[in-house]
Design a protein around this motif. Structure first.
Motif, mmCIF file in Angstrom:
data_model
loop_
_atom_site.group_PDB
_atom_site.id
_atom_site.type_symbol
_atom_site.label_atom_id
_atom_site.label_comp_id
_atom_site.label_asym_id
_atom_site.label_seq_id
_atom_site.Cartn_x
_atom_site.Cartn_y
_atom_site.Cartn_z
ATOM 1 N N PRO A 138 0.833 -1.210 0.000
ATOM 2 C CA PRO A 138 0.000 0.000 0.000
ATOM 3 C C PRO A 138 0.869 1.261 0.000
ATOM 4 O O PRO A 138 2.050 1.213 0.354
ATOM 5 C CB PRO A 138 -0.798 -0.129 1.306
ATOM 6 N N PRO A 139 0.310 2.396 -0.390
ATOM 7 C CA PRO A 139 1.074 3.654 -0.370
ATOM 8 C C PRO A 139 1.593 3.976 1.025
ATOM 9 O O PRO A 139 0.962 3.635 2.026
ATOM 10 C CB PRO A 139 0.059 4.703 -0.831
ATOM 11 N N VAL A 140 2.743 4.621 1.086
ATOM 12 C CA VAL A 140 3.297 5.033 2.371
ATOM 13 C C VAL A 140 2.662 6.359 2.775
ATOM 14 O O VAL A 140 2.240 7.143 1.924
ATOM 15 C CB VAL A 140 4.836 5.172 2.297
ATOM 16 N N GLY A 141 2.588 6.601 4.093
ATOM 17 C CA GLY A 141 1.947 7.813 4.570
ATOM 18 C C GLY A 141 2.871 8.774 5.295
ATOM 19 O O GLY A 141 2.540 9.936 5.478
ATOM 20 N N ASN A 142 4.043 8.287 5.717
ATOM 21 C CA ASN A 142 4.960 9.147 6.461
ATOM 22 C C ASN A 142 6.375 8.558 6.394
ATOM 23 O O ASN A 142 6.593 7.485 5.816
ATOM 24 C CB ASN A 142 4.491 9.293 7.917
ATOM 25 N N ALA A 143 7.321 9.255 7.018
ATOM 26 C CA ALA A 143 8.722 8.824 6.971
ATOM 27 C C ALA A 143 8.912 7.456 7.620
ATOM 28 O O ALA A 143 9.736 6.655 7.169
ATOM 29 C CB ALA A 143 9.617 9.870 7.632
ATOM 30 N N GLY A 144 8.151 7.164 8.681
ATOM 31 C CA GLY A 144 8.242 5.853 9.321
ATOM 32 C C GLY A 144 7.842 4.728 8.378
ATOM 33 O O GLY A 144 8.479 3.676 8.330
ATOM 34 N N ARG A 149 9.314 0.377 4.469
ATOM 35 C CA ARG A 149 9.263 -0.047 3.074
ATOM 36 C C ARG A 149 10.663 -0.335 2.533
ATOM 37 O O ARG A 149 10.917 -1.370 1.920
ATOM 38 C CB ARG A 149 8.584 1.039 2.232
ATOM 39 N N LEU A 150 11.589 0.587 2.764
ATOM 40 C CA LEU A 150 12.944 0.418 2.225
ATOM 41 C C LEU A 150 13.732 -0.659 2.956
ATOM 42 O O LEU A 150 14.779 -1.092 2.473
ATOM 43 C CB LEU A 150 13.695 1.751 2.263
ATOM 44 N N SER A 151 13.230 -1.098 4.115
ATOM 45 C CA SER A 151 13.889 -2.171 4.875
ATOM 46 C C SER A 151 13.277 -3.537 4.598
ATOM 47 O O SER A 151 13.750 -4.545 5.125
ATOM 48 C CB SER A 151 13.795 -1.864 6.374
ATOM 49 N N ASP A 152 12.228 -3.583 3.802
ATOM 50 C CA ASP A 152 11.578 -4.849 3.467
ATOM 51 C C ASP A 152 12.625 -5.826 2.932
ATOM 52 O O ASP A 152 13.464 -5.453 2.102
ATOM 53 C CB ASP A 152 10.498 -4.599 2.406
ATOM 54 N N PRO A 153 12.603 -7.081 3.380
ATOM 55 C CA PRO A 153 13.625 -8.043 2.951
ATOM 56 C C PRO A 153 13.700 -8.266 1.445
ATOM 57 O O PRO A 153 14.749 -8.661 0.938
ATOM 58 C CB PRO A 153 13.221 -9.343 3.667
ATOM 59 N N LEU A 154 12.627 -7.999 0.705
ATOM 60 C CA LEU A 154 12.666 -8.160 -0.741
ATOM 61 C C LEU A 154 13.088 -6.864 -1.452
ATOM 62 O O LEU A 154 13.275 -6.861 -2.671
ATOM 63 C CB LEU A 154 11.306 -8.609 -1.268
ATOM 64 N N ILE A 155 13.234 -5.787 -0.693
ATOM 65 C CA ILE A 155 13.646 -4.506 -1.280
ATOM 66 C C ILE A 155 15.072 -4.143 -0.868
ATOM 67 O O ILE A 155 15.897 -3.790 -1.701
ATOM 68 C CB ILE A 155 12.647 -3.394 -0.905
ATOM 69 N N TYR A 156 15.365 -4.233 0.422
ATOM 70 C CA TYR A 156 16.720 -3.928 0.904
ATOM 71 C C TYR A 156 17.650 -5.090 0.538
ATOM 72 O O TYR A 156 17.322 -6.248 0.755
ATOM 73 C CB TYR A 156 16.727 -3.711 2.420
#
Length: 200
Positions: A138-144, A149-156
């Motif tokens: 889903p879309p992100v809503g804030n810096a947290g 999102r960027l720490s997701d195991p399939l992304i990072y």
């Protein structure tokens, strides 16, 4: 910032006029050995400009030797755009809240050859799950949310040198080096609106 062994222009960079830029390396199938170096064009687009319009105009110049994807933010104008460039062509996509979930990794998304063919080889990304994973969330809503999102195991990835998150409302830039952003406080935090105030 400068990555080890590279020139200024590839890593995230910013200027005193409110422009911030990051670069995603792209892998075009064809390059031009006699063209302009990507790092020099990108550095010019930040170091020698005052507005979003000037930064975009600098990135749209023809003559690149290769190509890149640039994420450009202007804090004062509250604008963000993704620019894809390749040799003599470019595409600018203004990123707006209405888009919801927009992300860009290392493949061309909105620029193609005049013939309609892809600039890069889609088979190069067949084992890279990052774009698909980001698109399904889903879309992100804030810096947290962005940290998670960027720490997701399939992304990072274990080859990720650093993670940067710029809060467009406050101008705070947080940087993590070699670790997922959700696992620790930032290693560095800078206020970009005041970053150049104490420089002699």
């Amino acid at each position: 910032l400068v990555y080890p062994g590279t020139l200024v222009g590839w890593a995230p960079t910013w200027n005193s006029h409110g422009t911030f830029s990051t670069q995603n390396s792209l892998l075009p199938k064809m390059t031009r050995p006699s063209g302009l170096g990507c790092a020099f064009i990108q550095r010019h687009a930040v170091c020698d400009t005052h507005s979003m319009g000037e930064a975009l105009a600098a990135l749209k110049r023809p003559g690149w030797s290769s190509g890149a994807s640039l994420n450009v933010i202007h804090l004062g104008e509250k604008r963000m755009a993704n620019v894809e460039a390749w040799v003599d062509t470019h595409s600018v996509l203004e990123v707006t809240p209405a888009m919801g979930n927009y992300s860009h990794f290392n493949e061309y998304k909105h620029l193609g050859m005049a013939s309609g063919a892809r600039i890069d080889d889609p088979l190069s990304f067949i084992s890279d799950p990052r774009q698909g994973r980001s698109d399904e969330l889903p879309p992100v809503g804030n810096a947290g949310d962005i940290r998670v999102r960027l720490s997701d195991p399939l992304i990072y990835r274990n080859t990720t040198l650093l993670t940067t998150i710029l809060n467009g409302s406050t101008g705070m830039l947080d940087v993590w080096c070699g670790v997922p952003a959700s696992h620790s406080p930032p290693h560095y935090s800078w206020s970009l609106p005041s970053f150049f105030m104490n420089v002699n």
